[in-house]
Structures are given as structure tokens and as C-alpha cells.
Scaffold this motif. Structure first.
Motif, short mmCIF file in Angstrom:
data_model
loop_
_atom_site.label_atom_id
_atom_site.label_comp_id
_atom_site.label_asym_id
_atom_site.label_seq_id
_atom_site.Cartn_x
_atom_site.Cartn_y
_atom_site.Cartn_z
N PRO A 1 0.81 -1.23 0.00
CA PRO A 1 0.00 0.00 0.00
C PRO A 1 0.84 1.27 0.00
O PRO A 1 0.50 2.25 -0.67
CB PRO A 1 -0.86 -0.11 1.27
CG PRO A 1 -0.35 -1.26 2.05
CD PRO A 1 0.41 -2.13 1.12
N ASP A 2 1.95 1.28 0.72
CA ASP A 2 2.78 2.49 0.76
C ASP A 2 3.52 2.72 -0.55
O ASP A 2 3.76 3.87 -0.95
CB ASP A 2 3.77 2.43 1.94
CG ASP A 2 3.08 2.72 3.27
OD1 ASP A 2 3.67 2.47 4.32
OD2 ASP A 2 1.92 3.19 3.24
N THR A 3 3.87 1.64 -1.26
CA THR A 3 4.50 1.79 -2.58
C THR A 3 3.50 2.42 -3.55
O THR A 3 3.82 3.36 -4.29
CB THR A 3 4.99 0.43 -3.09
OG1 THR A 3 5.99 -0.06 -2.20
CG2 THR A 3 5.55 0.52 -4.51
N LYS A 4 2.26 1.93 -3.50
CA LYS A 4 1.21 2.50 -4.37
C LYS A 4 0.95 3.96 -4.00
O LYS A 4 0.74 4.80 -4.87
CB LYS A 4 -0.06 1.66 -4.27
CG LYS A 4 0.12 0.29 -4.91
CD LYS A 4 -1.14 -0.54 -4.89
CE LYS A 4 -0.98 -1.81 -5.74
NZ LYS A 4 -2.16 -2.70 -5.61
N LEU A 5 1.04 4.26 -2.71
CA LEU A 5 0.81 5.64 -2.24
C LEU A 5 1.94 6.54 -2.74
O LEU A 5 1.69 7.67 -3.21
CB LEU A 5 0.74 5.65 -0.71
CG LEU A 5 0.32 6.96 -0.03
CD1 LEU A 5 -1.03 7.45 -0.54
CD2 LEU A 5 0.28 6.77 1.49
N LEU A 6 3.18 6.04 -2.71
CA LEU A 6 4.32 6.83 -3.22
C LEU A 6 4.10 7.13 -4.71
O LEU A 6 4.35 8.25 -5.18
CB LEU A 6 5.63 6.06 -3.03
CG LEU A 6 6.18 6.01 -1.60
CD1 LEU A 6 7.24 4.91 -1.47
CD2 LEU A 6 6.76 7.36 -1.16
#
Ligand SMILES: Nc1ncnc2c1ncn2[C@@H]1O[C@H](/C=C/CNC(=O)c2cc([N+](=O)[O-])cc(O)c2O)[C@@H](O)[C@H]1O
Ligand SMILES: [Mg+2]
Length: 214
Positions: free
Chosen positions: A149-154
């Protein structure tokens, strides 16, 4: 009440490491984790791979997700060129307090910005808080179900540019299957696995290095 493991790790650093010497802080933590109490630092074996990737990328802007006691924070920051900043995110205030003291003891506080809070809340604020446009390098070492999820958010926050490097710890143990599947199959990443061992053990683990292709 009994001290916590991070507090005992900090005490070992304050007792045994040379103040202002990042390498001695790193060696002291590795010795403590090998001979006194295991702790979830990236460690010396995977740490050498982390070092080589940081030196290769020589990032102007760097982000770490999951400071914990600051071991990898010190490892990364000691290799950064002058004038560059490592932003590290940690939402547990007790861990953040220990990490601040370990970072200060290493003498690298001017190269590190430890922000207390959850990555999901802070990543969208990187531009407004720090004037960051994009990150050249991101080290993922927080809860394993947050990597994807944090990679997609980045990506959504446009904090990655063509050539940005993601380096993820623990892709085998404890494992981050959904993240691995994503970076290894998405046409937007070129991914490579660096086989190693879980810190201070003989169990297999490794780091996954993924280049964002834009
Ligand atoms: N969304 C978020 N925002 C900010 N900070 C966050 C966060 N999620 C977690 N954190 C922090 O990151 C650290 C978590 C690390 C999980 N690693 C692990 O669980 C881990 C486990 C093993 N192991 O079990 O062998 C080995 C390892 O190398 C490991 O990194 C903790 O300090 C935690 O407070
Ligand atoms: Mg880890």
C-alpha cells in the motif's frame, strides 16, 4: 517496570560505542543482537548489501519506512553525501525516542529527519512538509503488510521518478508476498533479489531492489 529491548540496546550503545562514531554504533548494536538479545535490525550481512545500494545510488533525497531503533537509519545516513537528508518515519513514540538518542550518539542528527507518525498519513505530506519533489531512494522495513500500500501511495503522490530505487527488507522472512508479486510483475518496475540471511541467524532472507521505470 522492566526496561524494553530497545532501551537495553540503547544502554549498550551508550556504554560501549564511541560517541560520534557511526561505525562503532553499528558494530555495538550488531554485537548486542548477536550475543545478548536478537532485535529486528537489518543487521550486518544484509546491511552490507544496503550499504552497496546506497553508495551506488548516492541519493540526494532518501526515505526510510520504519525507523525502529535507528540502526539502518545510521547505516544509510553515514554514507550520504553532505547536504543530503534521510527522512525516516516511525509511529511508535517509544521506539522513536530510542532512535533519536542512537542517532544523536552517532553524530548524524544533521543528516537525518525522524518524523513521528504513520507512513500512510505522512507520505502524502512529504512535498508540503519538506519540499520533497521525488525520492531517489526508499528503504522499506516497517510492517510487512504496509510495503505494497505504501509503494502504491508513493506512486499516487508522484514521489517516485524514472530511476527511483526501492529497497525492501524481509521479502522472504517474515515475507512480503503481495509486494514481491507486484514489483516483480508490474511493467513499471525492474526488480532484483539479493539473497542473504535473516539478521543474526542462518535463516534465508533477502532484499529486493526495484527500479521505478516511470
Ligand atoms: N505504517 C508505519 N508507519 C511508521 N512506522 C511504522 C509503520 N509500521 C510499522 N512501523 C514501525 O516500523 C517498525 C516495524 C518493523 C517491522 N519489522 C518486522 O516485523 C521484522 C521482523 C523480523 N522477524 O520477525 O524476523 C525481521 C525483520 O528484519 C523485520 O523488519 C517498528 O518500529 C514500527 O513501530
Ligand atoms: Mg527488517
Amino acid at each position: 517496570t522492566r526496561s524494553t529491548r530497545p532501551q537495553r540496546l540503547l544502554r549498550a550503545v551508550q556504554k560501549k560505542a564511541i560517541k560520534g562514531d557511526p561505525q562503532s554504533v553499528i558494530s555495538t548494536i550488531d554485537y548486542f543482537c548477536r550475543h545478548s538479545e536478537w532485535a529486528m535490525n537489518v543487521g550486518d550481512e544484509k546491511g552490507a548489501i544496503l550499504d552497496s545500494v546506497v553508495c551506488e545510488v548516492s541519493p540526494s533525497t532518501a526515505l526510510e519506512l520504519g525507523t525502529y531503533c535507528g540502526y539502518s537509519t545510521v547505516r544509510i545516513a553515514r554514507l550520504l553525501p553532505p547536504g543530503t537528508k534521510l527522512i525516516t518515519l516511525e509511529f511508535n513514540p517509544d521506539y522513536a525516542a530510542v532512535a533519536r538518542q542512537i542517532i544523536e550518539y552517532s553524530g548524524l542528527q544533521d543528516k537525518i529527519c525522524l518524523v513521528e507518525g504513520a507512513s500512510g498519513d505522512l507520505i502524502p505530506k512529504m512535498q508540503e512538509l519538506f519540499g520533497i519533489k521525488t525520492f531517489d531512494f526508499v528503504f522499506l522495513d516497517h510492517w510487512k503488510d504496509r510495503y505494497l500500500p505504501d509503494t502504491k501511495l508513493l506512486e499516487e503522490c508522484q514521489l517516485l521518478r524514472k530511476g527511483s530505487i526501492l529497497l525492501a527488507d524481509n521479502v522472504i522472512c517474515p515475507g512480503t508476498p503481495d509486494y514481491l508479486e507486484y514489483v516483480r510483475n508490474s511493467p513499471r518496475y525492474e526488480s532484483k533479489y539479493f539473497k542473504s540471511h535473516l539478521e543474526y541467524t542462518k535463516v534465508e532472507d533477502g532484499l529486493e531492489k526495484s527500479v521505478f521505470l516511470g
